[in-house]
Motif scaffolding. Structure first.
Motif, PDB file in Angstrom:
ATOM      1  N   ILE A 153       0.902   5.895   6.144  1.00  0.00           N
ATOM      2  CA  ILE A 153       0.086   5.703   4.929  1.00  0.00           C
ATOM      3  C   ILE A 153      -1.188   6.550   5.010  1.00  0.00           C
ATOM      4  CG2 ILE A 153      -1.302   4.044   3.635  1.00  0.00           C
ATOM      5  CD1 ILE A 153       0.894   1.951   4.432  1.00  0.00           C
ATOM      6  N   VAL A 154      -1.825   6.551   6.172  1.00  0.00           N
ATOM      7  CA  VAL A 154      -3.045   7.348   6.332  1.00  0.00           C
ATOM      8  C   VAL A 154      -2.730   8.821   6.095  1.00  0.00           C
ATOM      9  CG1 VAL A 154      -4.766   8.135   8.027  1.00  0.00           C
ATOM     10  CG2 VAL A 154      -4.209   5.694   7.844  1.00  0.00           C
ATOM     11  N   ILE A 155      -1.639   9.296   6.639  1.00  0.00           N
ATOM     12  CA  ILE A 155      -1.247  10.705   6.425  1.00  0.00           C
ATOM     13  C   ILE A 155      -1.000  10.968   4.947  1.00  0.00           C
ATOM     14  CG2 ILE A 155       0.623  12.368   6.847  1.00  0.00           C
ATOM     15  CD1 ILE A 155       0.786  11.153   9.722  1.00  0.00           C
ATOM     16  N   ILE A 179       0.838  -1.204   0.000  1.00  0.00           N
ATOM     17  CA  ILE A 179       0.000   0.000   0.000  1.00  0.00           C
ATOM     18  C   ILE A 179       0.871   1.251   0.000  1.00  0.00           C
ATOM     19  CG2 ILE A 179      -1.693   1.332   1.329  1.00  0.00           C
ATOM     20  CD1 ILE A 179      -2.782  -1.441   2.312  1.00  0.00           C
ATOM     21  N   ALA A 180       1.914   1.252   0.806  1.00  0.00           N
ATOM     22  CA  ALA A 180       2.820   2.410   0.861  1.00  0.00           C
ATOM     23  C   ALA A 180       3.428   2.695  -0.505  1.00  0.00           C
ATOM     24  CB  ALA A 180       3.914   2.175   1.907  1.00  0.00           C
ATOM     25  N   ILE A 181       3.851   1.641  -1.184  1.00  0.00           N
ATOM     26  CA  ILE A 181       4.415   1.822  -2.526  1.00  0.00           C
ATOM     27  C   ILE A 181       3.347   2.376  -3.468  1.00  0.00           C
ATOM     28  CG2 ILE A 181       5.305   0.584  -4.549  1.00  0.00           C
ATOM     29  CD1 ILE A 181       6.778  -1.274  -2.508  1.00  0.00           C
ATOM     30  N   HIS A 182       2.151   1.842  -3.372  1.00  0.00           N
ATOM     31  CA  HIS A 182       1.062   2.252  -4.262  1.00  0.00           C
ATOM     32  C   HIS A 182       0.698   3.729  -4.084  1.00  0.00           C
ATOM     33  CE1 HIS A 182      -2.415   1.806  -6.822  1.00  0.00           C
ATOM     34  NE2 HIS A 182      -3.156   2.363  -5.878  1.00  0.00           N
ATOM     35  N   VAL A 183       0.686   4.197  -2.829  1.00  0.00           N
ATOM     36  CA  VAL A 183       0.286   5.586  -2.588  1.00  0.00           C
ATOM     37  C   VAL A 183       1.468   6.538  -2.525  1.00  0.00           C
ATOM     38  CG1 VAL A 183      -1.830   4.873  -1.406  1.00  0.00           C
ATOM     39  CG2 VAL A 183       0.212   5.422  -0.050  1.00  0.00           C
ATOM     40  N   GLY A 184       2.672   6.022  -2.697  1.00  0.00           N
ATOM     41  CA  GLY A 184       3.858   6.870  -2.714  1.00  0.00           C
ATOM     42  C   GLY A 184       4.390   7.247  -1.346  1.00  0.00           C
ATOM     43  N   ALA A 185       4.004   6.503  -0.318  1.00  0.00           N
ATOM     44  CA  ALA A 185       4.500   6.776   1.037  1.00  0.00           C
ATOM     45  C   ALA A 185       5.777   5.976   1.262  1.00  0.00           C
ATOM     46  CB  ALA A 185       3.435   6.411   2.073  1.00  0.00           C
ATOM     47  N   THR A 186       6.809   6.357   0.526  1.00  0.00           N
ATOM     48  CA  THR A 186       8.030   5.542   0.504  1.00  0.00           C
ATOM     49  C   THR A 186       9.268   6.315   0.959  1.00  0.00           C
ATOM     50  OG1 THR A 186       8.356   6.119  -1.821  1.00  0.00           O
ATOM     51  CG2 THR A 186       7.182   4.059  -1.353  1.00  0.00           C
ATOM     52  N   GLY A 187       9.053   7.255   1.840  1.00  0.00           N
ATOM     53  CA  GLY A 187      10.182   8.062   2.324  1.00  0.00           C
ATOM     54  C   GLY A 187      11.087   7.279   3.260  1.00  0.00           C
ATOM     55  N   TYR A 188      12.084   7.991   3.756  1.00  0.00           N
ATOM     56  CA  TYR A 188      13.081   7.357   4.615  1.00  0.00           C
ATOM     57  C   TYR A 188      12.499   6.897   5.951  1.00  0.00           C
ATOM     58  CZ  TYR A 188      16.596   8.656   1.247  1.00  0.00           C
ATOM     59  OH  TYR A 188      17.324   8.757   0.089  1.00  0.00           O
ATOM     60  N   VAL A 189      11.521   7.603   6.465  1.00  0.00           N
ATOM     61  CA  VAL A 189      10.904   7.188   7.731  1.00  0.00           C
ATOM     62  C   VAL A 189      10.173   5.863   7.534  1.00  0.00           C
ATOM     63  CG1 VAL A 189       9.160   7.761   9.471  1.00  0.00           C
ATOM     64  CG2 VAL A 189      10.733   9.529   8.648  1.00  0.00           C
ATOM     65  N   MET A 190       9.434   5.751   6.437  1.00  0.00           N
ATOM     66  CA  MET A 190       8.720   4.501   6.156  1.00  0.00           C
ATOM     67  C   MET A 190       9.714   3.361   5.952  1.00  0.00           C
ATOM     68  SD  MET A 190       5.615   3.287   5.930  1.00  0.00           S
ATOM     69  CE  MET A 190       4.512   4.630   5.551  1.00  0.00           C
ATOM     70  N   ALA A 191      10.786   3.630   5.247  1.00  0.00           N
ATOM     71  CA  ALA A 191      11.807   2.595   5.029  1.00  0.00           C
ATOM     72  C   ALA A 191      12.453   2.187   6.354  1.00  0.00           C
ATOM     73  CB  ALA A 191      12.863   3.096   4.048  1.00  0.00           C
ATOM     74  N   ALA A 192      12.724   3.164   7.216  1.00  0.00           N
ATOM     75  CA  ALA A 192      13.315   2.853   8.520  1.00  0.00           C
ATOM     76  C   ALA A 192      12.359   2.009   9.361  1.00  0.00           C
ATOM     77  CB  ALA A 192      13.676   4.142   9.255  1.00  0.00           C
ATOM     78  N   ALA A 252       4.407  -1.890  17.011  1.00  0.00           N
ATOM     79  CA  ALA A 252       4.524  -0.427  16.987  1.00  0.00           C
ATOM     80  C   ALA A 252       5.022   0.044  15.618  1.00  0.00           C
ATOM     81  CB  ALA A 252       5.450   0.054  18.105  1.00  0.00           C
ATOM     82  N   CYS A 253       5.985  -0.672  15.052  1.00  0.00           N
ATOM     83  CA  CYS A 253       6.477  -0.327  13.705  1.00  0.00           C
ATOM     84  C   CYS A 253       5.347  -0.410  12.686  1.00  0.00           C
ATOM     85  CB  CYS A 253       7.613  -1.263  13.285  1.00  0.00           C
ATOM     86  SG  CYS A 253       9.131  -1.048  14.211  1.00  0.00           S
ATOM     87  N   LEU A 254       4.567  -1.479  12.755  1.00  0.00           N
ATOM     88  CA  LEU A 254       3.447  -1.643  11.818  1.00  0.00           C
ATOM     89  C   LEU A 254       2.425  -0.532  11.990  1.00  0.00           C
ATOM     90  CD1 LEU A 254       2.842  -5.510  11.989  1.00  0.00           C
ATOM     91  CD2 LEU A 254       4.025  -4.215  10.199  1.00  0.00           C
ATOM     92  N   PHE A 255       2.117  -0.197  13.229  1.00  0.00           N
ATOM     93  CA  PHE A 255       1.147   0.865  13.478  1.00  0.00           C
ATOM     94  C   PHE A 255       1.648   2.194  12.923  1.00  0.00           C
ATOM     95  CE2 PHE A 255      -0.750   4.248  16.047  1.00  0.00           C
ATOM     96  CZ  PHE A 255      -2.094   4.006  15.796  1.00  0.00           C
ATOM     97  N   CYS A 256       2.925   2.483  13.142  1.00  0.00           N
ATOM     98  CA  CYS A 256       3.499   3.736  12.613  1.00  0.00           C
ATOM     99  C   CYS A 256       3.505   3.732  11.083  1.00  0.00           C
ATOM    100  CB  CYS A 256       4.897   3.956  13.173  1.00  0.00           C
ATOM    101  SG  CYS A 256       4.906   4.357  14.931  1.00  0.00           S
ATOM    102  N   MET A 257       3.755   2.584  10.480  1.00  0.00           N
ATOM    103  CA  MET A 257       3.663   2.503   9.015  1.00  0.00           C
ATOM    104  C   MET A 257       2.243   2.819   8.570  1.00  0.00           C
ATOM    105  SD  MET A 257       6.017  -0.845   8.163  1.00  0.00           S
ATOM    106  CE  MET A 257       5.795  -0.755   6.368  1.00  0.00           C
ATOM    107  N   TRP A 258       1.263   2.262   9.265  1.00  0.00           N
ATOM    108  CA  TRP A 258      -0.134   2.503   8.937  1.00  0.00           C
ATOM    109  C   TRP A 258      -0.459   3.992   9.055  1.00  0.00           C
ATOM    110  CZ3 TRP A 258      -4.135   4.286  12.137  1.00  0.00           C
ATOM    111  CH2 TRP A 258      -5.413   4.217  11.566  1.00  0.00           C
TER     112      TRP A 258
END
Length: 136
Positions: free
Chosen positions: A131-133, A75-88, A122-128
């Protein structure tokens, strides 16, 4: 398309194969040590020694919360939420899964295992949240 999230996803898949090898080796060792016979495990794997059962349980775990990880990654890739924070966050999740395996198949300390599991959630929740943002 960015590869920042593909690498941790591939690493998580690789780790699942590593755990499969650990499980296979422990089961093979149980047969070699005559701790179990084929007839013992024909219906249920409960007769394997604890070390083999822990590895099998951990292998099953690789198909539980990592499913959310893979969905979030796609989903992150699809919506373009692929920054360094998401990768970390993605890499941090993979690290928690490796640590979880090492604890689960090693000391099996429930306290440490729970802490590592919670960190992964916690990592999964922050990823979510990321993506919502990105989509709002």
């Amino acid at each position: 398309m960015t590869l920042k999230l593909i690498y941790p996803a591939l690493a998580q898949i690789f780790w699942s194969f590593v755990v499969l090898v650990i499980m296979f080796r422990r089961r093979k060792q149980a047969f070699a040590n005559r701790e179990v016979k084929l007839a013992d495990i024909a219906v249920s794997t409960e007769r394997y020694p604890d070390s083999a059962r822990l590895a099998a349980a951990n292998f099953s775990n690789q198909f539980e919360t990592p499913v959310l990880f893979f969905a979030l990654t796609l989903i992150a890739i699809h919506v373009g939420a692929t920054g360094y924070v998401m990768a970390a966050l993605a890499w941090a999740f993979v690290v928690t899964r490796v640590a979880h395996t090492l604890i689960h198949t090693g000391s099996n300390s429930l306290k440490h295992r729970a802490l590592v599991f919670a960190a992964g959630i916690a990592c999964l929740f922050c990823m979510w949240v990321g993506i919502v943002i990105a989509v709002v």
